[in-house]
Design an enzyme around this catalytic site. Structure first.
Site, PDB file in Angstrom:
ATOM      1  N   GLU A   1     -90.705 -76.426-107.011  1.00  0.00           N
ATOM      2  CA  GLU A   1     -92.112 -76.750-107.255  1.00  0.00           C
ATOM      3  C   GLU A   1     -93.011 -75.663-106.688  1.00  0.00           C
ATOM      4  O   GLU A   1     -93.965 -75.220-107.341  1.00  0.00           O
ATOM      5  CB  GLU A   1     -92.465 -78.102-106.625  1.00  0.00           C
ATOM      6  CG  GLU A   1     -91.685 -79.282-107.191  1.00  0.00           C
ATOM      7  CD  GLU A   1     -90.333 -79.476-106.525  1.00  0.00           C
ATOM      8  OE1 GLU A   1     -89.787 -78.502-105.950  1.00  0.00           O
ATOM      9  OE2 GLU A   1     -89.810 -80.595-106.582  1.00  0.00           O
TER      10      GLU A   1
ATOM     11  N   CYS B   1     -93.104 -79.628-100.527  1.00  0.00           N
ATOM     12  CA  CYS B   1     -93.645 -79.368-101.869  1.00  0.00           C
ATOM     13  C   CYS B   1     -94.853 -80.238-102.156  1.00  0.00           C
ATOM     14  O   CYS B   1     -95.748 -79.829-102.901  1.00  0.00           O
ATOM     15  CB  CYS B   1     -92.572 -79.599-102.923  1.00  0.00           C
ATOM     16  SG  CYS B   1     -91.320 -78.307-102.899  1.00  0.00           S
TER      17      CYS B   1
ATOM     18  N   ALA C   1     -54.347 -75.838-116.667  1.00  0.00           N
ATOM     19  CA  ALA C   1     -54.012 -75.214-117.950  1.00  0.00           C
ATOM     20  C   ALA C   1     -52.563 -75.575-118.227  1.00  0.00           C
ATOM     21  O   ALA C   1     -51.676 -75.255-117.436  1.00  0.00           O
ATOM     22  CB  ALA C   1     -54.183 -73.702-117.864  1.00  0.00           C
TER      23      ALA C   1
ATOM     24  N   GLU D   1     -58.026 -75.634-108.453  1.00  0.00           N
ATOM     25  CA  GLU D   1     -57.016 -74.933-109.239  1.00  0.00           C
ATOM     26  C   GLU D   1     -55.752 -74.952-108.417  1.00  0.00           C
ATOM     27  O   GLU D   1     -55.533 -74.104-107.567  1.00  0.00           O
ATOM     28  CB  GLU D   1     -57.453 -73.491-109.508  1.00  0.00           C
ATOM     29  CG  GLU D   1     -58.694 -73.449-110.353  1.00  0.00           C
ATOM     30  CD  GLU D   1     -58.902 -72.108-111.022  1.00  0.00           C
ATOM     31  OE1 GLU D   1     -57.912 -71.491-111.471  1.00  0.00           O
ATOM     32  OE2 GLU D   1     -60.061 -71.683-111.082  1.00  0.00           O
TER      33      GLU D   1
ATOM     34  N   GLY E   1     -51.490 -76.791-107.973  1.00  0.00           N
ATOM     35  CA  GLY E   1     -50.306 -77.306-108.637  1.00  0.00           C
ATOM     36  C   GLY E   1     -50.287 -78.828-108.629  1.00  0.00           C
ATOM     37  O   GLY E   1     -51.236 -79.490-108.188  1.00  0.00           O
TER      38      GLY E   1
HETATM   39  C1  AOF Z   1     -87.747 -80.134-103.690  1.00  0.00           C
HETATM   40  N1  AOF Z   1     -87.547 -79.029-104.468  1.00  0.00           N
HETATM   41  O1  AOF Z   1     -86.305 -77.327-105.184  1.00  0.00           O
HETATM   42  C2  AOF Z   1     -85.327 -78.836-103.666  1.00  0.00           C
HETATM   43  C3  AOF Z   1     -85.519 -80.024-102.900  1.00  0.00           C
HETATM   44  O2  AOF Z   1     -84.685 -77.872 -95.593  1.00  0.00           O
HETATM   45  P1  AOF Z   1     -85.461 -77.755 -96.877  1.00  0.00           P
HETATM   46  O3  AOF Z   1     -86.931 -77.567 -96.618  1.00  0.00           O
HETATM   47  O4  AOF Z   1     -84.922 -76.714 -97.809  1.00  0.00           O
HETATM   48  O5  AOF Z   1     -85.354 -79.169 -97.608  1.00  0.00           O
HETATM   49  C4  AOF Z   1     -84.117 -79.581 -98.119  1.00  0.00           C
HETATM   50  C5  AOF Z   1     -84.244 -80.906 -98.861  1.00  0.00           C
HETATM   51  O6  AOF Z   1     -85.218 -80.809 -99.889  1.00  0.00           O
HETATM   52  C6  AOF Z   1     -82.958 -81.297 -99.589  1.00  0.00           C
HETATM   53  O7  AOF Z   1     -82.068 -82.002 -98.756  1.00  0.00           O
HETATM   54  C7  AOF Z   1     -83.485 -82.192-100.714  1.00  0.00           C
HETATM   55  O8  AOF Z   1     -83.792 -83.486-100.234  1.00  0.00           O
HETATM   56  C8  AOF Z   1     -84.795 -81.506-101.062  1.00  0.00           C
HETATM   57  N2  AOF Z   1     -84.543 -80.521-102.142  1.00  0.00           N
HETATM   58  N3  AOF Z   1     -86.724 -80.640-102.966  1.00  0.00           N
HETATM   59  O9  AOF Z   1     -88.865 -80.659-103.628  1.00  0.00           O
HETATM   60  C9  AOF Z   1     -86.403 -78.362-104.485  1.00  0.00           C
HETATM   61  N4  AOF Z   1     -84.152 -78.160-103.642  1.00  0.00           N
HETATM   62 ZN    ZN Z   2     -89.530 -79.195-101.880  1.00  0.00          ZN
END
Ligand code: AOF
Ligand code: ZN
Length: 370
Positions: A53, A85, A155, A295, A297
């Site tokens: 975001e 965010c 495979a 991958e 056995g």
């Molecule tokens: C979002 N946007 O692209 C992602 C999110 O330690 P931080 O700040 O990187 O926060 C990690 C947490 O943020 C992760 O455990 C998950 O709950 C959330 N991921 N959130 O708004 C993102 N990757």
């Molecule tokens: Zn975030």
């Protein structure tokens, strides 16, 4: 399953492009839409990099815009590596946020959406929910169960064998199938294999899509209860970290030799002739491994199926018959009744070169998208 809207589809595509590069964070995509047009786009960067975001909003003016994101935007929590965010969204003056899926991470879950609504931002949920839930299965399983999402690959010939009587196994499937394997290796956090495979084939187990060896490699995890793999095996050279899951009673001198290659030895409880997977898998998850591509056995694959650990299968079948006493793809105890067999759901059949790929979902945990 309802189709995601075109803007959510764009966010999903952005997320998929970074799958495997964000652990232990989820791969998220976001797009900014103004007057019916996409004016910004972002995806999660590897930690401690920007979230999707924030990246989408960094590109320009978003006053009054709508933001489409595949996952609930994060709110503040203890130990967080990046700015929340929800703050970036509020500060940018975004009017509306469309969220496909609530974040299952208990530190965020529901709090991001609540914070946005409190700030007067309109929040709509559910657009693309099923598809995002499927795309994020490794993340969802990791957060909900504390174990990695396991993708088993084999495979085999049409009669289900991975080698001839003599042990000869090169090559059962063709080049196109092996290229698909390299592509998929690059999309997971770890490649899981066993000592038998290392001793028989001495594989590198690196991801080399298009014949190119990228610097960012999945962790190679070798299960070796008795301490059999030599320190000069190919898996120990090449970029990327190596973990050897060894029995606690494996020889100390051998463990020292393995450690000297730069690999990490994890001491595991023994379970029959192998290691206790019930103990190993959470230990891998605690190291940030959300997904593992297996991958191996018939012994390790059999143990993983017996334990109900396998979530997805990619079976490459070569249109030929080996017969004889050639090794089967999956061993272990197996099931007692055909009715109890591990059944694939959402089955996809594809022709890959001269081979057939049958893949499907076998997961047994509670996934909100199912
Ligand atoms: C979002 N946007 O692209 C992602 C999110 O330690 P931080 O700040 O990187 O926060 C990690 C947490 O943020 C992760 O455990 C998950 O709950 C959330 N991921 N959130 O708004 C993102 N990757
Ligand atoms: Zn975030």
């Amino acid at each position: 399953m309802p189709e995601p809207s075109p803007f959510m589809r764009a966010a999903l595509d952005a997320a998929e492009a970074v799958r495997g590069a964000t652990s232990p964070n989820p791969w998220v995509g976001a797009v900014v839409v103004r007057d019916g047009e996409i004016t910004g786009q972002g995806a999660t960067s590897p930690p401690p990099g920007m979230h999707a975001e924030a990246a989408a909003l960094a590109g320009g003016e978003a006053q009054g815009a709508t933001l489409y994101c595949t996952l609930e935007p994060c709110a503040a929590f203890e130990g967080k590596r990046t700015p929340p965010c929800v703050d970036a969204i509020r500060e940018a003056g975004v009017a509306k946020v469309v969220v496909a899926l609530e974040d299952p991470d208990p530190r965020v879950s529901g709090r991001g959406i609540a914070a946005l609504r409190e700030a007067g931002v309109t929040v709509e949920t559910g657009d693309g929910r099923e598809e995002v839930s499927r795309s994020l299965r490794p993340y969802l399983k990791h957060r909900q169960t504390g174990t990695p999402y396991i993708i088993a690959k084999f495979a085999a010939s049409l009669d289900g064998r991975t080698a001839a009587n003599t042990g000869d196994s090169k090559w059962i499937t063709g080049e196109a199938a092996r290229e698909v394997v390299h592509r998929e290796r690059a999309r997971v956090d770890a490649i899981l294999s066993g000592s038998g495979t290392v001793l028989a084939d001495d594989p590198a187990l690196t991801a080399r899509p298009g014949g190119i060896l990228p610097g960012r490699q999945p962790v190679r995890v070798i299960v070796d209860a008795r301490g059999r793999v030599p320190a000069d095996a190919q898996v120990f050279s090449g970029p990327g970290h190596v973990i050897v899951a060894a029995g606690e009673d494996a020889p100390d001198a051998w463990k020292q030799q393995i450690t000297a290659t730069g690999a990490t030895v994890i001491d595991c409880e023994r379970d029959g002739t192998g290691v206790n997977l019930q103990q190993l898998l959470p230990a891998l998850a605690r190291r940030g491994i959300m997904s593992a591509w297996v991958e191996a056995g018939s012994t390790l694959l059999g143990s993983l199926f017996d334990g109900g650990h396998v979530d997805e299968l990619w079976a490459f079948l070569a249109p030929r018959i080996i017969g004889g006493r050639g090794a089967p793809a999956v061993g272990g105890e197996g099931v007692q009744r055909v009715a109890d067999a591990h059944a694939l759901r959402e089955v996809v059949v594809e022709q890959v070169g001269n081979d057939i790929l049958v893949r499907g979902y076998t997961g047994r945990w509670d996934n909100p998208g199912d």
